[in-house]
Design a protein around this motif. Structure first.
Motif, PDB file in Angstrom:
ATOM      1  N   ASP A 128      -5.535  61.094  50.391  1.00  0.00           N
ATOM      2  CA  ASP A 128      -5.212  60.828  48.986  1.00  0.00           C
ATOM      3  C   ASP A 128      -5.756  59.455  48.617  1.00  0.00           C
ATOM      4  O   ASP A 128      -5.509  58.470  49.314  1.00  0.00           O
ATOM      5  CB  ASP A 128      -3.697  60.862  48.752  1.00  0.00           C
ATOM      6  N   THR A 148      -6.010  56.626  45.580  1.00  0.00           N
ATOM      7  CA  THR A 148      -5.473  56.186  44.291  1.00  0.00           C
ATOM      8  C   THR A 148      -6.587  55.626  43.406  1.00  0.00           C
ATOM      9  O   THR A 148      -7.643  55.204  43.867  1.00  0.00           O
ATOM     10  CB  THR A 148      -4.394  55.106  44.488  1.00  0.00           C
ATOM     11  N   ARG A 166      -2.015  67.823  40.947  1.00  0.00           N
ATOM     12  CA  ARG A 166      -2.900  68.522  41.888  1.00  0.00           C
ATOM     13  C   ARG A 166      -3.736  69.608  41.198  1.00  0.00           C
ATOM     14  O   ARG A 166      -3.841  70.741  41.673  1.00  0.00           O
ATOM     15  CB  ARG A 166      -2.108  69.105  43.057  1.00  0.00           C
ATOM     16  N   MET A 188      -4.223  59.905  41.180  1.00  0.00           N
ATOM     17  CA  MET A 188      -4.506  60.180  42.587  1.00  0.00           C
ATOM     18  C   MET A 188      -5.546  61.298  42.694  1.00  0.00           C
ATOM     19  O   MET A 188      -5.451  62.331  42.013  1.00  0.00           O
ATOM     20  CB  MET A 188      -3.230  60.630  43.304  1.00  0.00           C
ATOM     21  N   HIS A 199      -7.006  63.965  45.430  1.00  0.00           N
ATOM     22  CA  HIS A 199      -6.574  64.611  46.674  1.00  0.00           C
ATOM     23  C   HIS A 199      -7.762  65.341  47.289  1.00  0.00           C
ATOM     24  O   HIS A 199      -8.364  66.215  46.659  1.00  0.00           O
ATOM     25  CB  HIS A 199      -5.444  65.613  46.399  1.00  0.00           C
TER      26      HIS A 199
END
Length: 404
Positions: free
Chosen positions: A290, A292, A348, A372, A374
């Motif tokens: 992950d 940021t 997500r 974020m 992913h």
């Protein structure tokens, strides 16, 4: 990574105008304000003249703006004292109702601006001092109901000042007010005139957060004279009878993304690292990382991927010899205030190549809030078999694009 764009919106309509038209520009701007991110409206930057120049607190409280136009009006006959017809004296019927102006863009859908005149003020000049017209009584007795500051209903006066020969005041017009008039109590011979033409106005502008980048154009035309937009009755004749309002609205959107130093190098590892596999032979379920970032956004944007290796939809990783490859799942979570096109929070959301670009929009200006990225690989246990490569690489470019 950052992107920024500006929208300049000029309202104009191509209409035949008289040679003596008076032009007035109305200019407003939207620019995200980090100190007040929830304020997402245009700010009127039109230079102030007329009533609001002298009364800024009162105009600010009622969201009024004003300007003075170079129009004068002159009487074409004596105004008869105690006349019965309002049109034969001091009368003002102005466009106090909301009016719509369509503004257009070369490629984007048209937008609507609403405008209304909220009041009008003039400085009148008598042909001789008021006491001479009224037998020594002065301005208080020239008009029925008192001095010029006491507007004819349904209008209300907003103060004024004068001298023996003239008086300046401003009348506030409610929405759809119709005509407001004052009856002369004494004969007012020629030349009686209005030396100024001040108006206040209110403005309703589109939501700048929903407007695509670019230039919008339009124009609003108002006419002065009996039975027209500004009807001053049958006695007062303006020296200009056309007012052209040129609106210019400018939007300076912001789209800025900040990735921490080293954030462009992403190494995928199992939860807890590789020790469980190396020491106990337990195969990891997935590889992930992950990453940021901080984002500032005041308008819609789309996100998509560019890949060094792709199946046309998702990115792939491959070994240095490019013998084996497998898909990489990339998704994004965005901070509160940014949603998908249905208004749902972004948690997500999978990102694909440009053909499958996802569009996101702000509910308000988002200033440097954390998001974020992913990165994840699933079902890769077969790659741990003896003899297979132990390193897999790929370049993935994440695009934030304000050109939606």
């Amino acid at each position: 990574m950052k992107g920024a764009f500006a929208i300049v919106l000029t309202l104009s309509a191509l209409l035949p105008l008289s040679a003596g038209a008076v032009n007035q520009q109305i200019r407003a701007i939207f620019k995200p304000n980090p100190a007040n991110p929830l304020f997402n409206e245009f700010e009127n930057r039109t230079p102030t003249s007329g009533f609001c120049l002298d009364n800024p607190p009162q105009c600010a409280a009622e969201k009024l703006f004003s300007f003075r136009l170079p129009i004068q009006s002159f009487s074409n006959a004596t105004i008869q004292g105690r006349h019965d017809n309002p049109r034969m004296g001091a009368m003002f019927n102005i466009p106090s109702q909301w009016q719509t102006v369509t503004v257009t863009h070369p490629t984007a859908p048209p937008q609507t601006v609403e405008f209304r005149v909220a009041g009008m003020g003039v400085a009148y000049r008598l042909p001789k001092p008021a006491p001479e017209l009224t037998g020594g009584l002065g301005h208080n007795f020239v008009w029925e109901g008192g001095i010029w500051s006491y507007a004819g209903p349904p209008c209300t006066g907003l103060g004024g000042a004068g001298n023996d020969i003239g008086f300046n005041s401003f009348w506030k017009h409610p929405e759809n007010a119709g005509a407001c008039a004052k009856r002369a109590m004494f004969d007012i011979p020629q030349p009686f005139k209005y030396e100024t033409f001040d108006i206040t106005y209110q403005l309703r502008t589109p939501d700048p957060l929903t407007m695509p980048t670019g230039h919008y154009t339009g124009q609003h035309v108002l006419r002065v004279g009996p039975g027209r937009d500004f009807d001053l009755g049958d006695v007062m004749v303006p020296n200009d009878d056309v007012i052209v309002l040129d609106f210019a609205l400018e939007v300076e959107h912001e789209l800025k993304v900040e990735v921490p130093p080293g954030g462009n190098k992403v190494q995928l590892v199992p939860a807890g690292g590789w020790q469980s596999w190396l020491q106990a032979g337990r195969k990891p379920v997935r590889l992930f990382r992950d990453q940021t970032f901080n984002i500032s956004a005041s308008s819609r944007f789309k996100m998509f991927l560019q890949c060094s290796l792709s199946d046309g939809r998702v990115c792939h990783l491959t070994d240095p010899g490019q013998r084996l490859s497998f898909p990489l799942k990339v998704s994004v979570s965005l901070p509160n205030g940014l949603t998908d096109t249905l208004g749902r929070p972004v948690r997500r959301q999978e990102l694909l190549t440009e053909a499958g670009a996802e569009i996101f929009r702000p509910g308000h200006y988002v200033e440097r809030q954390p998001g974020m990225l992913h990165f994840e690989v699933e079902r890769f246990d077969y790659l741990l078999a003896p003899g297979l490569p132990r390193q897999y690489l790929g370049n993935v470019t994440v695009i934030w694009d304000s050109e939606v």
